[in-house]
Scaffold this active site. Structure first.
Site, PDB file in Angstrom:
ATOM      1  N   ARG A   1      11.297   3.821   2.988  1.00  0.00           N
ATOM      2  CA  ARG A   1      10.970   2.848   4.055  1.00  0.00           C
ATOM      3  C   ARG A   1      12.245   2.063   4.362  1.00  0.00           C
ATOM      4  NH1 ARG A   1       5.896  -1.170   4.414  1.00  0.00           N
ATOM      5  NH2 ARG A   1       4.978   0.827   5.012  1.00  0.00           N
TER       6      ARG A   1
ATOM      7  N   HIS B   1       5.353   5.883  11.352  1.00  0.00           N
ATOM      8  CA  HIS B   1       4.797   5.727   9.998  1.00  0.00           C
ATOM      9  C   HIS B   1       3.878   6.941   9.790  1.00  0.00           C
ATOM     10  CE1 HIS B   1       3.522   4.048   6.327  1.00  0.00           C
ATOM     11  NE2 HIS B   1       3.141   2.840   6.711  1.00  0.00           N
TER      12      HIS B   1
ATOM     13  N   LYS C   1      26.453  -4.510  -2.243  1.00  0.00           N
ATOM     14  CA  LYS C   1      27.912  -4.440  -2.406  1.00  0.00           C
ATOM     15  C   LYS C   1      28.563  -3.726  -1.224  1.00  0.00           C
ATOM     16  CE  LYS C   1      27.015  -3.728  -7.307  1.00  0.00           C
ATOM     17  NZ  LYS C   1      26.929  -2.634  -8.291  1.00  0.00           N
TER      18      LYS C   1
ATOM     19  N   ARG D   1       0.783  -1.223   0.000  1.00  0.00           N
ATOM     20  CA  ARG D   1       0.000   0.000   0.000  1.00  0.00           C
ATOM     21  C   ARG D   1       0.820   1.280   0.000  1.00  0.00           C
ATOM     22  NH1 ARG D   1      -2.742  -3.734   1.753  1.00  0.00           N
ATOM     23  NH2 ARG D   1      -0.755  -4.228   2.696  1.00  0.00           N
ATOM     24  N   THR D   2       1.797   1.343   0.881  1.00  0.00           N
ATOM     25  CA  THR D   2       2.502   2.614   1.048  1.00  0.00           C
ATOM     26  C   THR D   2       3.250   2.962  -0.241  1.00  0.00           C
ATOM     27  OG1 THR D   2       2.753   2.036   3.372  1.00  0.00           O
ATOM     28  CG2 THR D   2       4.063   3.883   2.562  1.00  0.00           C
TER      29      THR D   2
END
Ligand code: CP
Length: 303
Positions: free
Chosen positions: A102, A130, A81, A52-53
């Protein structure tokens, strides 16, 4: 003033700024095709899974006429890496005018904002915050209740690791709520958030049984027990089925009750609830697009 401001924690926004985002979200819902970001580039960096986000931020950017660069799988980037978050952010902030990020680590978004030349929007950092979810939750509450003031809000499930509930109690503290926290002992609301509520004179009760509170509240905010936050899977197994909402439990709830859930759900809301008019979680997810349009347009100063 929201322009050029990072949104790392919901406490970065004042009450007036929160209300402005809610007002703008309503404006974008009424007219979702406002191409205010033509020719502008926004980065979407998801170091942790999301449906969703990420998709609602990217839908919001596309609806605004902007372009998205980024990744949804950090394993396909030079992080594998050994490139640091600091270097990644420094570089991407040369490519894009705003970064939505995120990350699984608490504090990663604040750290990124200190390295970046452009604003950072925290799309979730571990169990911490959030804030864009909080703003869409508040937009959803305002739409369904006609107000934000004096709401009775039950929060059920994983209140320990649930970043959405942590952000939400801080933001709602501007609006004189009463909270009912329902959780097993292992997943209770952390003391730092209860201390925050005490310091702000916000009443709250703690319960183990959801049935003790659901008939009293305006908002029932269900949460998932998040397997990915547990280091001990036996502890997860012990608590994962602690609360399951069934349609039959809603019979004597208030007519104005709305059930919210940040989603994804696992089994904490039975599918027989989905067709109940009090179930609001899928509409809540749609509200995320309008709210994220409002956040991006405000930070980039185009609205
Ligand atoms: N509500 C929420 O953050 O959902 P996703 O994890 O799918 O983005």
């Amino acid at each position: 003033m929201i322009k050029n401001k990072s949104l790392v924690s919901i406490t970065d926004f004042t009450k007036d700024e929160i209300l402005r985002i809610i007002e703008l979200a309503a404006d974008f819902e009424a007219d979702p095709n406002q191409r205010l970001l033509e020719g502008r580039i926004i980065a979407s960096l998801f170091f942790e899974p999301s449906t969703r986000t990420r998709l609602s931020f990217e839908t919001a950017i596309n609806r605004l006429g902007g372009r998205v660069i980024g990744f949804s799988d950090a394993n396909a980037t030079s992080t594998t890496k050994g490139e640091t978050l600091k270097d990644t952010i420094k570089m991407v902030s040369n490519y894009a005018e705003l970064i939505v990020m995120r990350h699984p680590l608490e504090g990663a978004a604040r750290y990124a904002s200190e390295q970046s030349r452009v604003p950072i929007v925290n799309a979730g950092d571990g169990a911490n915050q959030h804030p864009s979810q909080t703003l869409l939750d508040m937009f959803s509450m305002h739409k369904t209740q006609g107000r934000l003031d004096n709401l009775k809000i039950a929060m059920v499930g994983d209140l320990k690791y649930g970043r959405t509930v942590h952000s939400l109690i801080q933001a709602m503290s501007h609006f004189s709520p009463t909270f009912y926290f329902v959780a097993p002992d292992e997943l209770k609301m952390p003391n730092e958030y209860k201390d925050f509520l005490r310091a702000h004179g916000i009443p709250f009760e703690e319960h183990r049984d959801m049935n003790e509170v659901i008939d009293k509240v305006d908002i029932l905010y269900m949460t998932r027990v998040q397997k990915e936050r547990f280091s001990d899977l036996l502890e997860y197994q012990r608590v994962k089925d602690a609360y399951i909402l069934h349609n039959s439990m809603l019979e004597s709830t208030r007519p104005n009750l709305r059930i919210l859930h940040p989603l994804p759900r696992v089994n904490e809301i039975s599918t027989d609830v989905d067709s109940n008019p009090k179930a609001y979680y899928f509409k809540q997810a749609e509200n995320g697009v309008y709210t994220r349009m409002a956040i991006i347009a405000s930070i980039l100063g185009v609205k």
